[in-house]
Design a protein around this motif. Structure first.
Motif, PDB file in Angstrom:
ATOM      1  N   GLY A 154      -0.766   1.979  -2.455  1.00 22.94           N
ATOM      2  CA  GLY A 154      -1.563   1.470  -3.565  1.00 22.94           C
ATOM      3  C   GLY A 154      -2.659   0.559  -3.063  1.00 22.94           C
ATOM      4  O   GLY A 154      -2.442  -0.633  -2.873  1.00 22.94           O
ATOM      5  N   MET A 155      -3.842   1.121  -2.846  1.00 30.12           N
ATOM      6  CA  MET A 155      -4.952   0.355  -2.270  1.00 30.12           C
ATOM      7  C   MET A 155      -5.964   0.002  -3.348  1.00 30.12           C
ATOM      8  O   MET A 155      -7.164   0.294  -3.245  1.00 30.12           O
ATOM      9  CB  MET A 155      -5.605   1.150  -1.144  1.00 30.12           C
ATOM     10  CG  MET A 155      -6.459   0.313  -0.203  1.00 30.12           C
ATOM     11  SD  MET A 155      -5.501  -0.854   0.741  1.00 30.12           S
ATOM     12  CE  MET A 155      -6.591  -1.074   2.167  1.00 30.12           C
ATOM     13  N   GLY A 156      -5.462  -0.617  -4.421  1.00 32.46           N
ATOM     14  CA  GLY A 156      -6.364  -1.171  -5.421  1.00 32.46           C
ATOM     15  C   GLY A 156      -6.877  -2.520  -4.956  1.00 32.46           C
ATOM     16  O   GLY A 156      -6.845  -2.844  -3.764  1.00 32.46           O
ATOM     17  N   SER A 157      -7.313  -3.343  -5.892  1.00 24.24           N
ATOM     18  CA  SER A 157      -7.891  -4.634  -5.510  1.00 24.24           C
ATOM     19  C   SER A 157      -6.857  -5.533  -4.844  1.00 24.24           C
ATOM     20  O   SER A 157      -7.168  -6.238  -3.875  1.00 24.24           O
ATOM     21  CB  SER A 157      -8.483  -5.330  -6.741  1.00 24.24           C
ATOM     22  OG  SER A 157      -7.502  -5.508  -7.753  1.00 24.24           O
ATOM     23  N   ILE A 158      -5.606  -5.500  -5.326  1.00 28.32           N
ATOM     24  CA  ILE A 158      -4.573  -6.324  -4.707  1.00 28.32           C
ATOM     25  C   ILE A 158      -4.213  -5.772  -3.330  1.00 28.32           C
ATOM     26  O   ILE A 158      -4.029  -6.527  -2.371  1.00 28.32           O
ATOM     27  CB  ILE A 158      -3.329  -6.407  -5.605  1.00 28.32           C
ATOM     28  CG1 ILE A 158      -3.683  -7.090  -6.934  1.00 28.32           C
ATOM     29  CG2 ILE A 158      -2.205  -7.181  -4.907  1.00 28.32           C
ATOM     30  CD1 ILE A 158      -2.564  -7.063  -7.958  1.00 28.32           C
ATOM     31  N   GLY A 159      -4.150  -4.458  -3.211  1.00 26.15           N
ATOM     32  CA  GLY A 159      -3.877  -3.844  -1.920  1.00 26.15           C
ATOM     33  C   GLY A 159      -4.932  -4.203  -0.893  1.00 26.15           C
ATOM     34  O   GLY A 159      -4.618  -4.510   0.263  1.00 26.15           O
ATOM     35  N   GLU A 160      -6.193  -4.187  -1.298  1.00 28.76           N
ATOM     36  CA  GLU A 160      -7.271  -4.546  -0.370  1.00 28.76           C
ATOM     37  C   GLU A 160      -7.203  -6.027   0.002  1.00 28.76           C
ATOM     38  O   GLU A 160      -7.434  -6.397   1.160  1.00 28.76           O
ATOM     39  CB  GLU A 160      -8.622  -4.215  -0.981  1.00 28.76           C
ATOM     40  CG  GLU A 160      -8.902  -2.719  -1.046  1.00 28.76           C
ATOM     41  CD  GLU A 160     -10.364  -2.406  -1.330  1.00 28.76           C
ATOM     42  OE1 GLU A 160     -11.231  -3.124  -0.782  1.00 28.76           O
ATOM     43  OE2 GLU A 160     -10.624  -1.463  -2.083  1.00 28.76           O
ATOM     44  N   ALA A 161      -6.879  -6.887  -0.970  1.00 28.55           N
ATOM     45  CA  ALA A 161      -6.751  -8.316  -0.670  1.00 28.55           C
ATOM     46  C   ALA A 161      -5.595  -8.565   0.296  1.00 28.55           C
ATOM     47  O   ALA A 161      -5.692  -9.400   1.201  1.00 28.55           O
ATOM     48  CB  ALA A 161      -6.558  -9.104  -1.961  1.00 28.55           C
ATOM     49  N   PHE A 162      -4.504  -7.831   0.106  1.00 31.15           N
ATOM     50  CA  PHE A 162      -3.385  -7.941   1.034  1.00 31.15           C
ATOM     51  C   PHE A 162      -3.802  -7.470   2.431  1.00 31.15           C
ATOM     52  O   PHE A 162      -3.453  -8.088   3.449  1.00 31.15           O
ATOM     53  CB  PHE A 162      -2.203  -7.109   0.530  1.00 31.15           C
ATOM     54  CG  PHE A 162      -1.023  -7.115   1.453  1.00 31.15           C
ATOM     55  CD1 PHE A 162      -0.042  -8.087   1.349  1.00 31.15           C
ATOM     56  CD2 PHE A 162      -0.900  -6.154   2.449  1.00 31.15           C
ATOM     57  CE1 PHE A 162       1.041  -8.104   2.223  1.00 31.15           C
ATOM     58  CE2 PHE A 162       0.172  -6.159   3.328  1.00 31.15           C
ATOM     59  CZ  PHE A 162       1.146  -7.137   3.210  1.00 31.15           C
ATOM     60  N   ALA A 163      -4.556  -6.388   2.500  1.00 30.67           N
ATOM     61  CA  ALA A 163      -5.005  -5.860   3.785  1.00 30.67           C
ATOM     62  C   ALA A 163      -5.868  -6.870   4.541  1.00 30.67           C
ATOM     63  O   ALA A 163      -5.811  -6.959   5.776  1.00 30.67           O
ATOM     64  CB  ALA A 163      -5.773  -4.551   3.579  1.00 30.67           C
ATOM     65  N   LYS A 164      -6.683  -7.638   3.811  1.00 29.52           N
ATOM     66  CA  LYS A 164      -7.481  -8.678   4.456  1.00 29.52           C
ATOM     67  C   LYS A 164      -6.585  -9.704   5.144  1.00 29.52           C
ATOM     68  O   LYS A 164      -6.873 -10.167   6.251  1.00 29.52           O
ATOM     69  CB  LYS A 164      -8.364  -9.379   3.420  1.00 29.52           C
ATOM     70  CG  LYS A 164      -9.490  -8.526   2.888  1.00 29.52           C
ATOM     71  CD  LYS A 164     -10.284  -9.288   1.832  1.00 29.52           C
ATOM     72  CE  LYS A 164     -11.367  -8.415   1.220  1.00 29.52           C
ATOM     73  NZ  LYS A 164     -12.108  -9.120   0.150  1.00 29.52           N
ATOM     74  N   ARG A 165      -5.498 -10.051   4.491  1.00 28.52           N
ATOM     75  CA  ARG A 165      -4.564 -11.008   5.085  1.00 28.52           C
ATOM     76  C   ARG A 165      -3.873 -10.400   6.299  1.00 28.52           C
ATOM     77  O   ARG A 165      -3.659 -11.066   7.317  1.00 28.52           O
ATOM     78  CB  ARG A 165      -3.568 -11.463   4.027  1.00 28.52           C
ATOM     79  CG  ARG A 165      -4.202 -12.393   2.993  1.00 28.52           C
ATOM     80  CD  ARG A 165      -3.590 -12.262   1.601  1.00 28.52           C
ATOM     81  NE  ARG A 165      -4.210 -13.192   0.666  1.00 28.52           N
ATOM     82  CZ  ARG A 165      -5.402 -13.018   0.073  1.00 28.52           C
ATOM     83  NH1 ARG A 165      -6.103 -11.932   0.340  1.00 28.52           N
ATOM     84  NH2 ARG A 165      -5.886 -13.914  -0.765  1.00 28.52           N
ATOM     85  N   ALA A 166      -3.535  -9.121   6.193  1.00 34.61           N
ATOM     86  CA  ALA A 166      -2.892  -8.441   7.319  1.00 34.61           C
ATOM     87  C   ALA A 166      -3.831  -8.367   8.521  1.00 34.61           C
ATOM     88  O   ALA A 166      -3.397  -8.521   9.674  1.00 34.61           O
ATOM     89  CB  ALA A 166      -2.459  -7.043   6.894  1.00 34.61           C
ATOM     90  N   LYS A 167      -5.101  -8.153   8.255  1.00 35.67           N
ATOM     91  CA  LYS A 167      -6.074  -8.089   9.348  1.00 35.67           C
ATOM     92  C   LYS A 167      -6.112  -9.414  10.101  1.00 35.67           C
ATOM     93  O   LYS A 167      -6.265  -9.452  11.326  1.00 35.67           O
ATOM     94  CB  LYS A 167      -7.461  -7.744   8.808  1.00 35.67           C
ATOM     95  CG  LYS A 167      -8.512  -7.567   9.904  1.00 35.67           C
ATOM     96  CD  LYS A 167      -9.874  -7.224   9.329  1.00 35.67           C
ATOM     97  CE  LYS A 167     -10.902  -7.043  10.449  1.00 35.67           C
ATOM     98  NZ  LYS A 167     -12.261  -6.759   9.919  1.00 35.67           N
ATOM     99  N   GLY A 168      -5.963 -10.524   9.380  1.00 29.57           N
ATOM    100  CA  GLY A 168      -5.956 -11.828  10.007  1.00 29.57           C
ATOM    101  C   GLY A 168      -4.775 -12.041  10.941  1.00 29.57           C
ATOM    102  O   GLY A 168      -4.811 -12.915  11.810  1.00 29.57           O
ATOM    103  N   PHE A 169      -3.733 -11.225  10.788  1.00 31.23           N
ATOM    104  CA  PHE A 169      -2.572 -11.276  11.671  1.00 31.23           C
ATOM    105  C   PHE A 169      -2.606 -10.146  12.707  1.00 31.23           C
ATOM    106  O   PHE A 169      -1.595  -9.825  13.312  1.00 31.23           O
ATOM    107  CB  PHE A 169      -1.286 -11.182  10.835  1.00 31.23           C
ATOM    108  CG  PHE A 169      -0.863 -12.492  10.234  1.00 31.23           C
ATOM    109  CD1 PHE A 169       0.275 -13.149  10.683  1.00 31.23           C
ATOM    110  CD2 PHE A 169      -1.607 -13.083   9.215  1.00 31.23           C
ATOM    111  CE1 PHE A 169       0.661 -14.350  10.136  1.00 31.23           C
ATOM    112  CE2 PHE A 169      -1.226 -14.289   8.659  1.00 31.23           C
ATOM    113  CZ  PHE A 169      -0.094 -14.934   9.113  1.00 31.23           C
ATOM    114  N   ASP A 170      -3.772  -9.564  12.860  1.00 35.29           N
ATOM    115  CA  ASP A 170      -3.969  -8.495  13.847  1.00 35.29           C
ATOM    116  C   ASP A 170      -3.005  -7.327  13.632  1.00 35.29           C
ATOM    117  O   ASP A 170      -2.530  -6.717  14.598  1.00 35.29           O
ATOM    118  CB  ASP A 170      -3.809  -9.036  15.277  1.00 35.29           C
ATOM    119  CG  ASP A 170      -4.913 -10.007  15.658  1.00 35.29           C
ATOM    120  OD1 ASP A 170      -6.080  -9.719  15.306  1.00 35.29           O
ATOM    121  OD2 ASP A 170      -4.627 -11.037  16.274  1.00 35.29           O
TER     122      ASP A 170
END
Length: 322
Positions: A154-170
């Motif tokens: 589910g890559m809606g707006s919340i999914g994308e916001a979560f992905a941004k946080r995941a990117k910060g953890f490499d």
């Protein structure tokens, strides 16, 4: 005679101030229980507007018995508790609260994943119960998050916001969605995967999909068995997307390592729910958007939407645009 508005939970009076001068407003006052169905139907019969919660069933029966009903403002992003076809037939507007809770829900989801991976709740109990007697190398050892693969369903707006946080953890980011998200792929390095690929490759599987006929019951025994035995499953979307019996069996049988759950098939659950008997389950009471700032903004948006409809304007977040 002032139009009547019914609110199915007790809300702070300061939020309701824009309504109180123009309308007759009544609330269900018990903060610890849902409004009973018979009372909801009774109040709806004279209501021009209803401010509802996700747990309230706003169905065809209610619309048919509510001759004055013009707007239902749902205090949630989801609105599967509302019969849109019946609302359209009635000519009633249905509104939700998207966007304002995106980052708050993503924060909570990431925190739940961290808590499950690093055994934070279990470790807190360990200290409080007086079990911490000495330091040892593998005491409450959990899983790393950084440089692992997370699969987002589910890559809606919340999914994308979560992905941004995941990117910060490499983290390496896979996602499964009904449509591709080229911008997220470019800016976040997210990779589209079919569901099977996502399940087999991910160290963390995070469900953030909306509840639809296509996603209801999406995750069954077969899906959990495809996951890594070391994987952690997180659901901050909707409970009915998951077959809880299948999830329980997967956790007991070691098909997956743990689960962090903010939502359940039927809510609220009690202390005897089977999943709560497992030490590798971390459970929250559906608080994904529950920060003071966000909940107040959600309430204010509902109030604004009700006022707009009753004053003859288009509300900000109209669901049934057609």
């Amino acid at each position: 005679m002032k139009p009547y508005i019914y609110i199915t939970r007790k809300l702070p009076e300061e939020v309701l101030r824009p309504l109180l001068d123009q309308y007759e407003v009544e609330m269900w006052e018990d903060e610890n229980s849902s409004v009973p169905r018979d009372i909801l139907l009774e109040k709806a019969q004279k209501a021009s507007g209803i401010l509802s919660m996700l747990s309230d069933t706003i169905d065809k029966e209610l619309f048919e018995q509510s001759p004055n009903l013009k707007v239902v403002a749902n205090l949630a992003v989801g609105y599967d508790n509302i019969d849109l076809a019946a609302a359209n037939e009635k000519g009633a507007s249905v509104c939700n609260t998207p966007d304002v809770l995106t980052d708050t829900t993503a924060d909570l989801t990431f925190g739940l994943m961290m808590a499950a991976a690093r055994r934070l709740i279990e470790a807190d109990r360990y200290v409080r119960e007086g079990k911490w007697k000495s330091w040892s190398p593998l005491l409450m050892a959990g899983m790393d998050i950084h440089h692992k693969t997370v699969g987002i369903i589910g890559m809606g707006s919340i999914g994308e916001a979560f992905a941004k946080r995941a990117k910060g953890f490499d983290m390496d980011i896979l996602y499964h969605n009904r449509s591709r998200k080229p911008e997220a792929e470019e800016t976040l390095g997210a990779k589209y995967a079919d569901l099977d690929e996502l399940l087999t490759q991910s160290d963390f599987v995070v469900c953030l999909a909306p509840l639809t006929p296509e996603t209801k019951g999406l995750l069954q025994k077969e899906q959990f068995q495809r996951m890594k035995s070391s994987a952690v499953f997180v659901n901050a979307a909707r409970g009915p997307i998951v077959n809880e019996d299948a999830l329980y069996d997967a956790l007991v049988n070691g098909d997956i390592a743990g689960a962090g759950l903010d939502v359940f098939e039927k809510e609220p659950i009690d202390e005897h729910h089977p999943l709560l008997s497992l030490k590798n389950v971390f459970a929250l009471p559906h608080i994904g958007s529950s920060s003071v700032e966000t909940r107040m903004e959600m309430m204010e948006l509902c109030v604004s939407n009700i006022r707009a409809v009753l004053e003859g304007h288009i509300p900000n977040t109209l669901v049934n645009k057609d």
